[in-house]
Design a protein around this motif. Structure first.
Motif: not given
Length: 234
Positions: A207-209, A212, A215-216, A220
């Motif tokens: 995930a491209r998160e 950020n 965010i975890c 993931m």
């Protein structure tokens, strides 16, 4: 480039893989993402005390440094270092000569640039066991350890993904760990860094998160399919 690691292995698996107990076993907690830009700690085995696994702040600091960790890292980021730079700087060269360590993880991250955006990949052993990254360390006046992982040339598998950088953490095979922590001359260290016998690695996009830092989540590290992104051959 390598500012994040993953260590989801349970403490018992790490101790079994390295044949070494944690000095402070209650401190260790498995984590999907360890963000080096946030002054995190990593499990390490040092030349000075190879009989147990200790905790070290990720981001090498020089002897007698007393100011804030973030101040130093904003001036000279030492989360990861290339061998060529170490050889050119006296205090780093001293660490390579006498203060080598194994940094323990079971995954790390890289990126692929496509159509103006960055896509993260998770890199890990096919058997998902923890591995050792070649590192150097320093002990500060207060007794805390700080460390940096070493970066070498990317493997053919990794070069299928990375298109912004040609490096990768130097992952040492089981037979090389004792060599790294033992006595070795500069030629021997150079050969080890240039030709590590790393275990078989695999990779998949996630995930491209990841980019950020706030965010975890539990999934993931799960694979995510993106159209037109490379799936590396293994």
């Amino acid at each position: 480039m390598f500012y994040r690691l993953s260590n989801t292995a349970k403490r018992g698996k790490i101790e079994k893989e390295f044949g070494t107990p944690f000095k402070y076993p209650r401190i260790y907690q498995p984590r999907s993402v360890i963000d080096g830009l946030s002054e995190e700690s990593l499990p390490v085995i040092t030349q000075e005390s190879p009989e147990y696994i200790q905790n070290s702040i990720w981001g090498l600091l020089p002897d007698k440094f007393r100011e804030d960790w973030h101040l130093f890292q904003n001036s000279l980021n030492t989360l990861n270092l290339r061998h060529e730079l170490i050889e050119e700087v006296g205090w780093l060269r001293e660490c390579l000569a006498n203060k080598r360590c194994l940094i323990i993880a079971n995954g790390y991250f890289t990126m692929h640039h496509y159509d103006g955006e960055l896509y993260p990949y998770y890199i890990y052993r096919r058997d998902k066991k923890p591995f050792a990254i070649a590192g150097i360390y320093n002990m500060l006046d207060d007794g805390f350890l700080t460390c940096s992982l070493l970066v070498g040339t990317a493997s053919p598998m990794l070069r299928q993904i990375q298109n912004l950088d040609n490096g990768m953490p130097v992952i040492l095979g089981p037979d090389e760990r004792s060599v790294w922590l033992g006595r070795a001359d500069s030629n021997g260290l150079q050969h080890l860094l240039s030709h590590p016998g790393s275990p078989e690695l695999v990779a998949h996009p996630i995930a491209r998160e990841l980019y950020n830092r706030n965010i975890c989540y539990e999934s993931m590290l799960d694979p995510v399919h993106y159209k037109n992104l490379p799936i590396p051959l293994t």
